[in-house]
Write an enzyme that holds these catalytic residues in place. Structure first.
Site, PDB file in Angstrom:
ATOM      1  N   THR A 326       0.843  -1.189   0.000  1.00  0.00           N
ATOM      2  CA  THR A 326       0.000   0.000   0.000  1.00  0.00           C
ATOM      3  C   THR A 326       0.877   1.237   0.000  1.00  0.00           C
ATOM      4  O   THR A 326       1.916   1.266   0.672  1.00  0.00           O
ATOM      5  CB  THR A 326      -0.958   0.014   1.217  1.00  0.00           C
ATOM      6  OG1 THR A 326      -1.755   1.197   1.177  1.00  0.00           O
ATOM      7  CG2 THR A 326      -0.205  -0.035   2.528  1.00  0.00           C
ATOM      8  N   HIS A 378       2.696 -11.770  14.175  1.00  0.00           N
ATOM      9  CA  HIS A 378       3.773 -12.388  14.955  1.00  0.00           C
ATOM     10  C   HIS A 378       3.504 -13.864  15.239  1.00  0.00           C
ATOM     11  O   HIS A 378       4.407 -14.606  15.632  1.00  0.00           O
ATOM     12  CB  HIS A 378       3.942 -11.635  16.281  1.00  0.00           C
ATOM     13  CG  HIS A 378       5.343 -11.658  16.809  1.00  0.00           C
ATOM     14  ND1 HIS A 378       6.268 -12.612  16.459  1.00  0.00           N
ATOM     15  CD2 HIS A 378       5.987 -10.827  17.664  1.00  0.00           C
ATOM     16  CE1 HIS A 378       7.412 -12.387  17.066  1.00  0.00           C
ATOM     17  NE2 HIS A 378       7.267 -11.299  17.816  1.00  0.00           N
TER      18      HIS A 378
END
Length: 407
Positions: A326, A378
């Site tokens: 983006t 994560h």
């Protein structure tokens, strides 16, 4: 011959749609393959066209109604002759003022229900056309119905006189508000972004890249590139896509996705590129970017942008994707934290190129720098991998020849 007009067949991931605009009303002549209705889904706006020359006999699903896949929304009479758009169907006031062809179906219905004079309503649509929102705003601002007590139509010269200011003025000191329903696409974007933050262990790591090497390379070859590749312009996004592709090959976890308790590793690179449109943010996908040239990437992104602005992106364009890029820099963003695009496990944020003083070999130089941000899940990606992935992109962009030499 009577024909059923049905909603399109939606993919399995799309439960239903909403009828947004009927471009033809019952009795209006329709040509074969002429657009008659738009249906908005969670991802795109689908167009339904006339199956043959004829007219719509009856509309079964009005604007704002929810429809299922392949549900009958209207009855169509093939071969029947109809009136021209906006003639008898328009209100008498609209027809008298020559506004019939500028009034959309939804707006026309609202005008008739409230007995309004279309000539008094400011139009903000294409070519000065009157939209449903224009009528609603006119009513909210004090617009009045054309009652029987209104004076008879005046000669042309008198008719041109402006309406009394009180009819459309807003009282001094009034705080104007506008309430509009959230579109299905905007609602879906909101839901997915919230889910991404709630369901993923999202972290973001940052770095910065010296854009001077890419800028110099682009400056040197952009004219030749455009000439050789049929007018395709050489931008920055293609360099980032190629750098990300190479980095994804080196760090497969960043190119993976999570499916329940399974980690799915993809042996290909399908990179989504965020495109801003009037309807909201869309993410069409570049397929197999490892096999695409810079010219292929640039031309495909340009096509995505054009079709996104025209509302022509299809579901197939936006399904899938293993990684997303983006670019907030086109709007002036210097730093941001991009949000994951589930089920992907990482997203790269580009930003504005800003000249800054940098220490180079003990000397201060002014260099065009860009902050990079990598948000990652994560649960799937360790911090070490995320940092090394972003450093790899930085190294490839600061020495573009490495992408060609695969080093």
């Amino acid at each position: 011959m009577s024909i059923e007009i049905k909603a399109p067949t939606f993919p399995e991931s799309v439960a239903d749609g909403t009828v947004t605009t009927w471009h033809k009303q019952p009795g209006e002549a329709c040509a074969a393959d002429e657009l008659i209705v738009d249906i908005e889904t969670d991802k795109v706006v689908l167009e339904v066209v006339a199956p043959a020359d004829g007219v719509i006999k009856e509309i079964l699903k009005g604007e704002g109604d929810t429809v299922l896949s392949d549900e009958v929304i209207a009855q169509f009479e093939a071969g029947a002759e109809g009136t021209s758009a906006g003639a008898p169907a328009a209100s008498e006031s609209a027809a008298a003022s020559g506004e019939g062809d500028k009034v959309g179906p939804a707006a026309r219905k609202l005008i008739e229900e409230n007995n309004l004079d279309a000539s008094q309503i400011p139009g903000t649509g294409k070519g000065g056309g009157i939209t449903k929102e224009d009528v609603q705003n006119f009513l909210k601002s004090g617009g009045k119905a054309a009652s029987a007590q209104a004076p008879a139509p005046a000669p042309a010269a008198a008719k041109a006189a402006p309406a009394p200011a009180a009819a459309v003025s807003v009282p001094a000191g009034e705080k104007v508000e506008k309430r509009v329903p959230m579109t299905r696409l905007r609602a879906t974007i909101a839901r997915r972004l919230v889910e991404a933050q709630q369901n993923a262990a999202m972290l973001t790591t940052y770095n910065e890249v010296n854009m001077k090497p890419v800028m110099e390379l682009r400056k040197q070859y952009k004219d030749l590139f455009e000439k050789v590749h049929g007018g395709t312009r050489l931008g920055f996004m293609s360099f980032f896509v190629k750098a990300a592709t190479e980095a994804l090959k080196r760090f497969p976890a960043v190119n993976a996705s999570i499916d329940g308790n399974d980690m799915v590793y993809h042996g290909y690179q399908d990179i989504g590129v965020a495109v801003s449109t009037d309807r909201g943010l869309m993410v069409p996908v570049l397929r197999d970017t490892d096999g695409m040239s810079l010219a292929d990437i640039e031309s495909t992104i340009a096509d995505f942008g054009k079709r996104g602005r025209d509302g022509k992106l299809g579901m197939d364009d936006m399904q899938g994707g293993t990684f997303t890029i983006t670019n907030g820099g086109v709007f002036g963003s210097l730093m941001s934290t991009p949000i994951l695009n589930p089920p992907q496990t990482a997203i790269l944020g580009m930003h504005k190129i800003q000249e800054r003083p940098m220490a180079v070999n003990g000397q201060v130089e002014i260099l065009p720098m860009m902050y990079l941000a990598l948000s990652y899940d994560h649960r799937m990606i360790d911090g070490k991998e995320a940092v090394q992935f972003l450093v790899t992109i930085k190294d490839l962009l600061e020495d573009p020849a490495r992408m060609l030499l695969d080093v």
